[in-house]
Design an enzyme around this catalytic site. Structure first.
Site, PDB file in Angstrom:
ATOM      1  N   SER A 102     -14.530 -42.488 -36.251  1.00 42.06           N
ATOM      2  CA  SER A 102     -13.309 -43.022 -35.632  1.00 42.06           C
ATOM      3  C   SER A 102     -12.801 -44.298 -36.276  1.00 42.06           C
ATOM      4  CB  SER A 102     -13.558 -43.280 -34.134  1.00 42.06           C
ATOM      5  OG  SER A 102     -14.045 -42.121 -33.495  1.00 42.06           O
TER       6      SER A 102
ATOM      7  N   HIS B 180     -16.458 -51.464 -32.456  1.00 45.52           N
ATOM      8  CA  HIS B 180     -16.593 -51.527 -30.994  1.00 45.52           C
ATOM      9  C   HIS B 180     -16.940 -52.940 -30.530  1.00 45.52           C
ATOM     10  CE1 HIS B 180     -16.394 -47.169 -30.310  1.00 45.52           C
ATOM     11  NE2 HIS B 180     -17.061 -47.048 -31.453  1.00 45.52           N
TER      12      HIS B 180
ATOM     13  N   THR C  37     -20.856 -41.325 -42.463  1.00 46.30           N
ATOM     14  CA  THR C  37     -19.956 -42.467 -42.632  1.00 46.30           C
ATOM     15  C   THR C  37     -18.539 -42.062 -42.990  1.00 46.30           C
ATOM     16  OG1 THR C  37     -21.827 -43.834 -43.334  1.00 46.30           O
ATOM     17  CG2 THR C  37     -19.637 -44.643 -43.884  1.00 46.30           C
TER      18      THR C  37
END
Length: 478
Positions: A45, A49, A41
């Site tokens: 990125s 999404h 975690t």
């Protein structure tokens, strides 16, 4: 004795804990690390999404889309930063436009709203720094960005406020079952529970193997990243992907909710489940590939590089199930990207399974909302002056890069599940996360931690374990 033990204090384990805390249940989250979000975690990125990438009909697709839908309201309830900035999947080869259209069709089938395929001119108008080779892009306005630290800490703090216990530095060594009770031998004590949730990330296959004859294999898939300075944080406004491959969604260029620019990841399968070191080859690959979708990315503005591990299961599908040969043991396994996005939905799914098993009853006094750490930068000058008059620690700036005050650091330490390491402070309030990467603020932060925690400076670590900062005194005290 607990009703439920959750193994793993990453975003998934904490999402399960928060959802479970809605009910009358004695629950505990255990993690081998010294804080929440210390594994997968903490290094990803930071993207929410939209849900067009996962295969139609898959659990991954279902939970991705649902998690995306939940994130906005969750951010309001738990007071963490989240922004729907939208995303592009960029196509730079005219022959590959059918692949982009197929991605659109998949997203529509998965229930993603608002998808559009844009022309080169439309893309360039919205993102001037997109590659000049662009032929078109899939636009997903529902995609977003989030801080994975703030999200996970918020989930954990709210779960803790609602009665869930947390035990850190607690590693599971063995699990046995006796008279329908699971006995978890840890490195420090024996814990017992009627039900166990395995959310152990890259180690979930090992935990699973302690109780089941069926075997899974998690391959750590390392991803290298660059983080760029806030001076170039607006180089793109949307999350920019290339067309995905079997190894993932490619090198991403995206803004962060804190104003930086992030570039990455690579996708390199390794054997070492603790192998979060960056490599020369990995970082060179990022530099080579980033220009495919975005031109002229100012790589010289990098302030740090890092890597994280994705828990890749060979079936490339989320596995959320009660084991047939070990009743009461629930796997949450193979949670790779889009796991961060899916976490709130995974939490609901797991607790639905537990509710049917335990016949849980809802709490009458569930605390729905959590107030995050005060950020003085969000205040007006008048409000900030008033705050400093009431508490002068908010006028003492410790981290000059991020303008973090002593008051914020104190709050990070004193609040539920408070920071106990330098990285714990950084994750909560970003002291040390700026341009100098803690070069100037570490000594003062250490002094505050010594005072607040009432421990010697030699006991403070960077990130738990043996990562001590100060090894001893160089001179005798005079």
């Amino acid at each position: 004795m607990y009703d439920v033990i959750i193994i793993g204090a990453g975003v998934v384990g904490c999402a399960v804990a928060r959802e479970l805390s809605r009910y009358e249940v004695k629950a505990c989250v255990i993690d081998k690390c010294e804080d929440v979000c210390s594994g997968t975690t903490k290094a990803n990125s930071a993207i929410v999404h939209a849900g067009y990438d996962a295969a139609e009909g898959s659990l991954m697709a279902k939970l991705n889309v649902k998690g995306n839908q939940l994130m906005g309201e969750l951010s309001k309830e738990l007071d963490f930063p989240f922004k729907r900035n939208g995303s592009f999947v960029v196509c730079v080869n005219k022959d590959e436009m059918p692949r982009l259209e197929a991605l659109y069709e998949r997203g529509a089938a998965n229930g993603v709203k608002g998808l559009q395929i844009l022309s080169k001119e439309e893309v360039k108008k919205m993102e001037p720094n997109i590659s000049d080779e662009v032929e078109g892009a899939l636009y997903a306005p529902s995609a977003g960005i989030v801080c994975p630290f703030n999200l996970t800490i918020a989930l954990a703090e709210n779960a803790n406020a609602n009665g869930v216990e947390f035990k850190f530095n607690t590693e599971v060594i063995d699990i046995t079952k006796k008279n329908d009770i699971y006995q978890l031998q840890t490195n420090g004590e024996m814990l017992e529970a009627k039900y166990v949730v395995n959310a152990a990330g890259v180690h979930a296959d090992e935990i699973h193997s302690l109780v089941s004859r069926k075997k899974y294999k998690i391959t750590p898939r390392r991803g290298d990243y660059f983080l760029l300075d806030k001076s170039v944080g607006d180089y793109v406004s949307k999350t920019i992907f290339t067309l995905p491959t079997k190894f993932g969604k490619g090198v991403v260029v995206a803004p962060t909710v804190h104003g930086n620019l992030i570039v990455g990841p690579t996708a390199i399968d390794i054997e070492d489940k603790e192998g979060t070191n960056t490599t020369k080859e990995g970082l060179e690959e990022l530099i080579k590939k980033v220009g495919i979708s975005v031109k002229g990315v100012p790589i010289k503005q990098v302030i740090t590089s890092f890597s994280g591990l994705r828990a890749h299961e060979e079936g490339h599908e989320f596995i959320v199930e009660e084991l047939n040969d070990s009743k009461g043991f629930i796997n949450v396994l193979g949670i790779e990207s889009p796991g961060l996005t899916s976490a709130p939905a995974i939490g609901i799914m797991v607790v639905d399974l537990l509710r049917d098993l335990i016949h849980l009853s809802k709490k009458e006094n569930f605390i729905l909302k959590r107030k995050g750490i005060l950020d003085p930068s969000t205040l007006t000058m008048e409000e900030r002056n008033e705050l400093i008059q009431k508490n002068n620690t908010y006028g003492n700036i410790i981290c000059r890069c991020e303008m973090i005050s002593e008051g914020e650091i104190i709050d990070a330490i004193r609040r539920p599940l408070g920071a106990r390491s330098l990285d714990g402070i950084k994750r909560r309030v970003r002291a040390g996360a700026g341009r100098c990467q803690a070069g100037f603020c570490t000594p003062r932060t250490l002094e505050i931690m010594v005072r607040e925690l009432e421990i010697p400076m030699e006991e403070i670590t960077k990130s738990g374990g043996r990562s001590y900062i100060v090894m001893g005194h160089s001179k005798e005290t005079i």
